[in-house]
Design a protein around this motif. Structure first.
Motif, mmCIF file in Angstrom:
data_model
loop_
_atom_site.group_PDB
_atom_site.id
_atom_site.type_symbol
_atom_site.label_atom_id
_atom_site.label_comp_id
_atom_site.label_asym_id
_atom_site.label_seq_id
_atom_site.Cartn_x
_atom_site.Cartn_y
_atom_site.Cartn_z
ATOM 1 N N ARG A 10 -25.587 -41.999 -49.621
ATOM 2 C CA ARG A 10 -24.577 -41.702 -48.622
ATOM 3 C C ARG A 10 -23.927 -42.933 -48.009
ATOM 4 O O ARG A 10 -24.601 -43.868 -47.580
ATOM 5 C CB ARG A 10 -25.189 -40.857 -47.502
ATOM 6 C CG ARG A 10 -25.593 -39.487 -47.946
ATOM 7 C CD ARG A 10 -25.842 -38.513 -46.789
ATOM 8 N NE ARG A 10 -26.168 -39.109 -45.508
ATOM 9 C CZ ARG A 10 -26.172 -38.430 -44.372
ATOM 10 N NH1 ARG A 10 -25.835 -37.142 -44.372
ATOM 11 N NH2 ARG A 10 -26.502 -39.023 -43.241
ATOM 12 N N LYS A 11 -22.611 -42.867 -47.944
ATOM 13 C CA LYS A 11 -21.840 -43.943 -47.326
ATOM 14 C C LYS A 11 -22.109 -44.014 -45.826
ATOM 15 O O LYS A 11 -22.053 -45.077 -45.236
ATOM 16 C CB LYS A 11 -20.346 -43.713 -47.543
ATOM 17 C CG LYS A 11 -19.895 -43.762 -48.993
ATOM 18 C CD LYS A 11 -18.386 -43.717 -49.089
ATOM 19 C CE LYS A 11 -17.788 -44.961 -48.460
ATOM 20 N NZ LYS A 11 -16.327 -45.020 -48.531
ATOM 21 N N GLU A 12 -22.349 -42.872 -45.207
ATOM 22 C CA GLU A 12 -22.472 -42.871 -43.755
ATOM 23 C C GLU A 12 -23.826 -43.348 -43.240
ATOM 24 O O GLU A 12 -23.979 -43.571 -42.042
ATOM 25 C CB GLU A 12 -22.179 -41.480 -43.175
ATOM 26 C CG GLU A 12 -22.938 -40.331 -43.808
ATOM 27 C CD GLU A 12 -22.125 -39.585 -44.871
ATOM 28 O OE1 GLU A 12 -21.999 -40.124 -45.991
ATOM 29 O OE2 GLU A 12 -21.639 -38.474 -44.604
ATOM 30 N N GLU A 483 -18.688 -37.559 -45.630
ATOM 31 C CA GLU A 483 -18.124 -38.897 -45.791
ATOM 32 C C GLU A 483 -18.396 -39.421 -47.188
ATOM 33 O O GLU A 483 -17.711 -40.333 -47.663
ATOM 34 C CB GLU A 483 -18.682 -39.853 -44.723
ATOM 35 C CG GLU A 483 -18.130 -39.543 -43.335
ATOM 36 C CD GLU A 483 -18.804 -40.341 -42.223
ATOM 37 O OE1 GLU A 483 -19.016 -41.559 -42.404
ATOM 38 O OE2 GLU A 483 -19.098 -39.749 -41.165
ATOM 39 N N THR A 484 -19.400 -38.866 -47.830
ATOM 40 C CA THR A 484 -19.703 -39.241 -49.202
ATOM 41 C C THR A 484 -19.119 -38.233 -50.189
ATOM 42 O O THR A 484 -18.386 -38.613 -51.110
ATOM 43 C CB THR A 484 -21.226 -39.342 -49.392
ATOM 44 O OG1 THR A 484 -21.749 -40.247 -48.423
ATOM 45 C CG2 THR A 484 -21.573 -39.832 -50.783
ATOM 46 N N ILE A 498 -15.588 -45.441 -54.922
ATOM 47 C CA ILE A 498 -15.890 -44.696 -53.704
ATOM 48 C C ILE A 498 -15.897 -45.602 -52.475
ATOM 49 O O ILE A 498 -15.603 -45.163 -51.362
ATOM 50 C CB ILE A 498 -17.217 -43.913 -53.867
ATOM 51 C CG1 ILE A 498 -17.393 -42.913 -52.725
ATOM 52 C CG2 ILE A 498 -18.391 -44.843 -53.986
ATOM 53 C CD1 ILE A 498 -18.679 -42.136 -52.820
ATOM 54 N N GLU A 499 -16.178 -46.876 -52.678
ATOM 55 C CA GLU A 499 -16.193 -47.811 -51.542
ATOM 56 C C GLU A 499 -14.808 -47.932 -50.917
ATOM 57 O O GLU A 499 -14.680 -48.356 -49.776
ATOM 58 C CB GLU A 499 -16.632 -49.215 -51.987
ATOM 59 C CG GLU A 499 -18.069 -49.320 -52.474
ATOM 60 C CD GLU A 499 -18.307 -48.652 -53.828
ATOM 61 O OE1 GLU A 499 -19.403 -48.108 -54.013
ATOM 62 O OE2 GLU A 499 -17.392 -48.680 -54.683
ATOM 63 N N THR A 502 -12.277 -43.699 -47.579
ATOM 64 C CA THR A 502 -12.911 -43.449 -46.289
ATOM 65 C C THR A 502 -12.513 -42.071 -45.787
ATOM 66 O O THR A 502 -11.326 -41.719 -45.800
ATOM 67 C CB THR A 502 -12.471 -44.511 -45.262
ATOM 68 O OG1 THR A 502 -12.818 -45.795 -45.784
ATOM 69 C CG2 THR A 502 -13.171 -44.307 -43.929
ATOM 70 N N HIS C 92 -32.705 -44.655 -46.760
ATOM 71 C CA HIS C 92 -31.372 -44.543 -47.358
ATOM 72 C C HIS C 92 -31.485 -44.071 -48.805
ATOM 73 O O HIS C 92 -30.812 -43.124 -49.220
ATOM 74 C CB HIS C 92 -30.681 -45.905 -47.288
ATOM 75 C CG HIS C 92 -29.352 -45.971 -47.968
ATOM 76 N ND1 HIS C 92 -28.298 -45.133 -47.660
ATOM 77 C CD2 HIS C 92 -28.884 -46.793 -48.940
ATOM 78 C CE1 HIS C 92 -27.249 -45.442 -48.415
ATOM 79 N NE2 HIS C 92 -27.578 -46.441 -49.205
#
Lengths: 755, 269, 154
Positions: A10-12, A483-484, A498-499, A502, C92
């Motif tokens: 997950r990005k968040e 968010e992902t 994906i980076e 946003t 994570h």
């Protein structure tokens, strides 16, 4: 190679792991005063007087009563429900549940607020009580005398067809209670509001539905929506309990306007346990009939729904229960009668599952009872009655149109995973040696409805000056990982890593509309809206690229593996997103790379099979869940890691209802489960690991093939555990145990069976 | 969530603590705080003065004293759980302590605080009763020893005087002891707790959550002393008890649990 | 008011505090360290878990005054030079958080657990984390994260 279907981390996560999340309570709001509510200690009473003098003697304390804040919450959101049972946000004449707000303290800090709240003296004239639905449905003690009844809503038909069970060799009956639960988000409710120097009001809310709140609060308080901004920052869980604003949020915004100073409120956990709307609260009288060779023919449900003191959407839930009555079976005749009544207890709402856990609890228990009655293995009864996989789309006798499924495959997977024969052998071995630690194995095959209201969701994608993308979504993730997931969906269409994508959400200034997140609908409508917007941006980009490369837009292609545009057949010259963004920005055309897309689709029906293995100590009644195998099919999985996490959490809720939790009131309407000590919220030590297995049967409802998954775990798990406990107790003549089916409830059932 | 206001004093010695406790009739001792502070945060308890004895490190110890083990009242549960003397001579105590609360609670809670709080649901309360522990108290009139059987006088009430501090708990060396705890869920208070120990040849049984105080299951002990089997003795577990009915369990169920758990404890001894 | 001197994440702090101020509010409001969360009022949920002199403690059940002279570590004090602590990294990688509210408490409780028991079994992990409640994850991935952190020598 598509990113979709991958277990993307997950990005968040970073901000949550580092302790840098922005929950409402974390916001810096200079000069904000603290709000503390004074709440009724009686479940039903006239308010004779409210003496605020002692409280207001504390420095800088002000107290507001219903006379000052003359606002009522709006009518229940569904027109067929009783529209007149409104809640004054601060009670003036009568309090209807322990926790009803009777005064509002404003103080410089939390401690003073708590001190002042204790000093507000309220004189009550107690009224007779209707705490239970059994009492309320008699319409003797009325919560709204002017309305003349406690009925807040109805479902189905109330006349019973006397021929419903014609042709049935066997009819089994039982009365089940899907007990009242507390949603228990780890973050309690929190709200803050301030009027800016430009007169615009901003409210920060711990909510699942910022746009609904924006619309509803504007209407309730007579605020011009254009002069009002709602921000949902990070929210620590909702589970349906935060899917509608309440009296508290209304008062916070009202006070910000009235005082002209910022104000904030965060409830205590005790306050949350007793006044954050509860879930379930359904009593079901059931009858299931069929033939001796296992064919189900007819099913009747009589539902009594507790709608709490102030009914909202809960009064409608029996309709959802009715819709899912058939479960995964082809039952030709189904009859449902439902009534929702107000009671002198806290309001209830659409807590995780919202009417569908009740449906699966009911049909799955009844199928097992039926199987026991005719002496057939519950696996066989299920197989005999599954809606076959080539029968979809399939309309059930209770009116649901299921899209796609393969129940048999799910059952096979689950049986194999649990090692059904081995467990049965161990069960038998223990029975033969007279062990007091009996084993039980229980199956539940379920389906459920996601995106139940067939809603439309908003998505917008825009390219930024550096060639990245912003996805604005009307969905509102409060743990679900949008968010992902939505970044993955947009990234895949745009050919961006994906980076560089946003996802923005939660601020009504930034996202013009949205439905929020509940009902397990966000990926299938919000994700699809983002996808449509991304596709729209690609089309616009092709126009710009065509201009720059002097070609027709129709001849431009996007190589998503590189994120570069070129003319078909001619890999060079090519423009990357970054190059395109730079060039179009220089030309003042960057805003052409911004597209909005609304996506609407009908409900979808995920399904699955859960199998539980329990050990029951028949001397003490203590139940230990040893294994929970969950096969869940929610169509295509965009991010299996996140989907699995949703299953784990859902299963947890389902198991908690089966074995541990119940929100209890005494006969006077006093909450007995009002803290995390009184309420048996399970910990790591109470539960095993989950064996989650995925299946993917795509839905035709959207191009991604996705259904919802957030509530499936809850809907599947409770009946599996319940059936397992009954299975363990079968040799003792027990055919019913109340939920939570653990400890004393098991012991009592054993005692009754002996008698 | 926020306690009512109070004044706060830190005691530098037991004597100072005793003196400070005399300053106000609603003064209370603050040790680990994990019984008192939760009650204060819900405003069920509203002391006017808190006397913090957390600095009194000379009350943290476990040492052999003849055939007894002397435990300083401020010894934290987590220290008891890993103490080698207790593990060797009275393992019932560390075994029980592992079932109290959770790791964070055990890092702060003290045996003295637990026992002096006199919660009838307390695990250690049942254990000190079963062990016939001696509770050493110091007050303005000097030091005295209170027998466990006299210590728990009512719900959340002990025999300690308003200015007395529990300083030491003395337990016998015991080879056979077991504590069984039935709970609705792992972090819950005992629905029923049973402590059984062979104390100098006599089997003694303490009960948690079976009445207004921690209790001895005297009828069980009598039955055993006159030769009854574990099963027959255990059938008398609820005699003389008044198990409460509350949101966790009914009085009837508690009585039943007590009979089952006492039998199991005796069988495991 | 009572005087306290407390070291938090290696920084010494001195303040005059109200006796009834709970340590969690000292951290959040006096020091502005908002990573430690308040989740309940009965010392049940562990969202407020920090390390006090190396031990996991529920900071909602400690008066600031009691923490005078102590060394406190909060979630903000774990990452070194911006790098996630192995326990944070494991959470994570195992998707052991969803809404994140319980996460700082679980991470700190895990750090303490692994200090005391560097190679816990699943049973020991589940027992060792019963002071922390989560509503989102069903705990499964949290247990996996602790196992992963233990393997990484956290």
């Amino acid at each position: 190679m598509s990113i979709l279907g991958n277990r993307v981390l997950r990005k968040e996560d970073p901000r949550f792991l580092r302790g840098e999340a922005s929950y409402v309570e974390n916001l810096e709001l200079e000069g904000a005063l603290t709000i503390t509510f004074v709440r009724s200690l009686l479940a039903h009473a006239r308010i004779v007087s409210v003496d605020t003098s002692a409280a207001e003697a504390l420095p800088d304390v002000q107290v507001f009563t219903g006379a000052d804040i003359d606002v009522s919450t709006g009518p229940p959101p569904i027109p067929v429900l009783e529209q007149r049972m409104r809640r004054p946000v601060v009670a003036t004449d009568v309090v209807r549940f322990v926790g009803d707000i009777v005064a509002v303290v404003v103080s410089p800090d939390r401690a003073t607020g708590a001190d002042a709240a204790e000093l507000v003296m309220v004189e009550y004239d107690p009224l007779p009580l209707a705490v239970t639905t059994a009492d309320a449905v008699k319409d003797e003690v009325l919560l709204y005398p002017e309305i003349g009844t406690n009925v807040a809503g109805r479902a189905g038909r109330s006349d019973h067809d006397p021929r419903l069970f014609d042709g049935c060799d066997v009819v089994v009956r039982d009365t089940l209670v899907s007990q009242r639960l507390a949603a228990c988000p780890l973050e309690v409710r929190s709200a803050a509001a301030e009027v800016g120097s430009d007169g615009r009001i901003t409210a920060w809310l711990s909510t699942q539905v910022p746009h609904r709140d924006h619309f509803g609060l504007s209407a309730t308080l007579g605020i011009d929506p254009g002069q009002f901004r709602v921000v949902a920052p990070d929210v620590g869980g909702g589970f349906g309990a935060k899917s509608a604003f309440g009296a508290e949020e209304t008062i916070v915004v009202w006070l910000a306007r009235h005082l002209g100073t910022p104000v904030r409120w965060t409830e205590t956990r005790s306050e949350s346990m007793t006044t954050l709307p509860h879930g379930r609260g359904q009593r079901l009288e059931l009858a299931l009939g069929g033939t001796r060779d296992g064919k189900l023919l007819a099913y009747r449900m009589d539902i009594l729904q507790d709608a709490g003191a102030y009914p909202g959407v809960t009064a409608f839930l029996p309709n959802l229960t009715a819709l899912l009555a058939s479960g995964v079976y082809a039952i030709p005749r189904i009859e449902v009668d439902g009534v929702s009544v107000v009671t002198n207890t806290a309001p209830l709402t659409t807590v995780r599952g919202a009417g569908r856990p009740e449906a699966s609890q009911a049909i799955e228990r009844m199928v097992d009872l039926f199987a026991a009655e005719i002496g057939m293995d519950p696996v066989e009864v299920r197989r005999t009655n599954f809606i076959p996989k080539d029968a979809f789309p399939y309309k059930t006798a209770s009116g649901a149109e299921y899209d796609s499924a393969d129940y048999e495959a799910a059952l096979e997977l689950a049986l194999r995973a649990v090692g059904y024969e081995e467990v049965r052998a161990e069960q038998q071995r223990r029975r033969e040696e007279g062990s007091t630690q009996e084993l039980g194995i229980g199956i539940s095959s379920y389906t459920e409805i996601t995106n139940p209201l067939g809603e439309e969701e908003y998505g917008e994608v825009e390219i930024t000056a550096d060639g990245g993308a912003l996805v604005h979504t009307g969905s509102f993730s409060h743990g679900q990982g949008h968010e992902t997931t939505f970044a993955m969906i947009a990234a895949e269409r745009l050919g961006l890593p994906i980076e560089k994508v946003t996802v923005l959400k939660g601020d009504t200034d930034d996202v013009p509309k949205g439905t929020g997140t509940f009902g397990s609908k966000s990926t299938q409508i919000g994700g699809m809206a983002a996808r449509g917007a991304a596709d729209g941006v690609v089309e616009r980009a092709k126009v710009l690229v065509g201009d720059y490369l002097e070609a027709s837009a129709a001849d431009v292609v996007l190589d998503t593996s590189q994120g570069r545009f070129h003319v078909a057949g001619t890999p060079q010259p090519a423009l990357s997103w970054a190059e395109l963004a730079e060039r179009s920005a220089a030309d003042g055309r960057l805003d052409e790379l911004k597209v909005q897309h609304d996506f609407k689709a009908p409900p979808t029906f995920p399904f699955g099979v859960h199998i539980a293995v329990v050990e029951v100590d028949v001397e003490t009644g203590r139940v230990e869940l040893q294994r929970l195998v969950a096969v869940d099919d929610a169509g295509t999985l965009i991010n299996p890691l996140i989907a699995e996490g949703q299953v784990h959490g859902g299963v947890f809720t389902g198991v908690a209802q089966a074995l541990y939790e119940e929100f209890v009131y005494d006969e006077e309407g006093n909450p007995l489960s009002g803290t995390f000590v009184g309420y048996a919220f399970p910990s790591t030590a109470d539960l095993p690991g989950w064996e989650a297995i995925e299946m993917e049967t795509p839905t035709p409802a959207n191009e991604l093939g996705v259904k919802g998954i957030g509530e499936s775990g809850t809907i599947g798990a409770t009946p599996a555990v319940w059936n397992a406990v009954l299975d363990a107790l079968a040799p003792y003549g027990v055919r019913h145990v109340d939920l939570p089916c653990n400890g004393e409830n098991v012991w009592r059932a054993l005692q009754e069976a002996k008698a | 969530m926020i306690p009512a206001a109070f004044s706060y004093e830190r005691a530098g010695s037991v004597e100072e603590a005793i003196e400070l406790l005399g300053s106000d009739e609603d003064a209370k001792v603050l040790a680990g705080g994990h019984s008192l502070l939760p009650a204060m945060k819900l405003r069920i308890s509203r002391p006017t003065v808190l006397v913090d004895i957390g600095r009194l490190d000379d009350l943290r110890y476990v040492r052999e004293d003849g055939d007894r083990i002397a435990i300083g009242a401020l010894t934290r549960h987590s220290a008891l759980a890993r103490d080698p003397v207790l593990a060797a001579r009275c393992a019932l105590v560390p075994q029980t302590v592992e079932l109290i609360g959770d790791p964070q609670v055990r890092h702060r809670g003290t045996i003295g605080g637990s026992v002096a709080h006199a919660d009838p649901a307390s695990d250690l309360g049942a254990v000190v009763l079963a062990l016939d522990a001696e509770l050493v108290a110091r007050g303005p009139d000097g030091e005295r020893t209170i027998q466990a059987a006299e210590f728990f006088t009512g719900p959340f009430t002990s025999a300690l005087g308003p200015q007395e501090l529990l300083t030491e708990i003395r337990v016998p060396a015991v080879e056979r002891g077991v504590y069984l705890k039935h709970q609705r869920s792992a972090r819950d208070w005992a629905t029923v707790g049973v402590a059984a120990a062979d104390v100098g040849g006599r089997i003694q049984v303490g009960l948690a959550s079976m009445g207004p105080t921690s209790l001895r299951a005297s009828a069980v002990e009598e039955a055993l002393a006159s030769g009854a089997s574990a099963e027959d003795a255990a059938a008398r577990a609820a005699e003389g008890a008044e198990p409460p009915s509350d949101v966790s369990a009914s009085s009837e169920y508690r009585a039943h649990l007590a009979r089952v758990l006492v039998r199991r404890a005796l069988e495991q001894l | 008011m009572t005087h306290v001197a407390i070291t938090v994440n290696g920084q010494p702090h001195e303040a005059e505090v109200e006796p009834r101020q709970l340590l969690v509010y000292f951290l959040r409001e006096t020091l502005g360290l908002k990573g430690t969360n308040v989740g309940c009022d009965t010392s049940s949920c562990g969202a407020c878990t920090v390390l006090v002199d190396g031990d996991s403690v529920k900071s909602c059940t400690v008066l600031t005054a009691q923490a005078d002279g102590s060394n406190v570590t909060t979630i903000e004090g774990l990452a070194a030079d911006g790098e996630l602590h192995p326990v944070q990294q494991a959470f994570h990688e195992q998707h052991a958080l969803q809404c994140g509210y319980c996460t700082p408490g679980f991470v700190m409780a895990t750090v303490s657990l692994l200090q005391e028991n560097p190679s816990p079994s699943e049973e020991e992990i589940r027992r060792g984390l019963e002071g922390n409640l989560c509503r989102c994850t069903g705990y499964h991935n949290i247990v996996r994260a602790v196992e992963a952190a233990a393997r990484a020598g956290a």
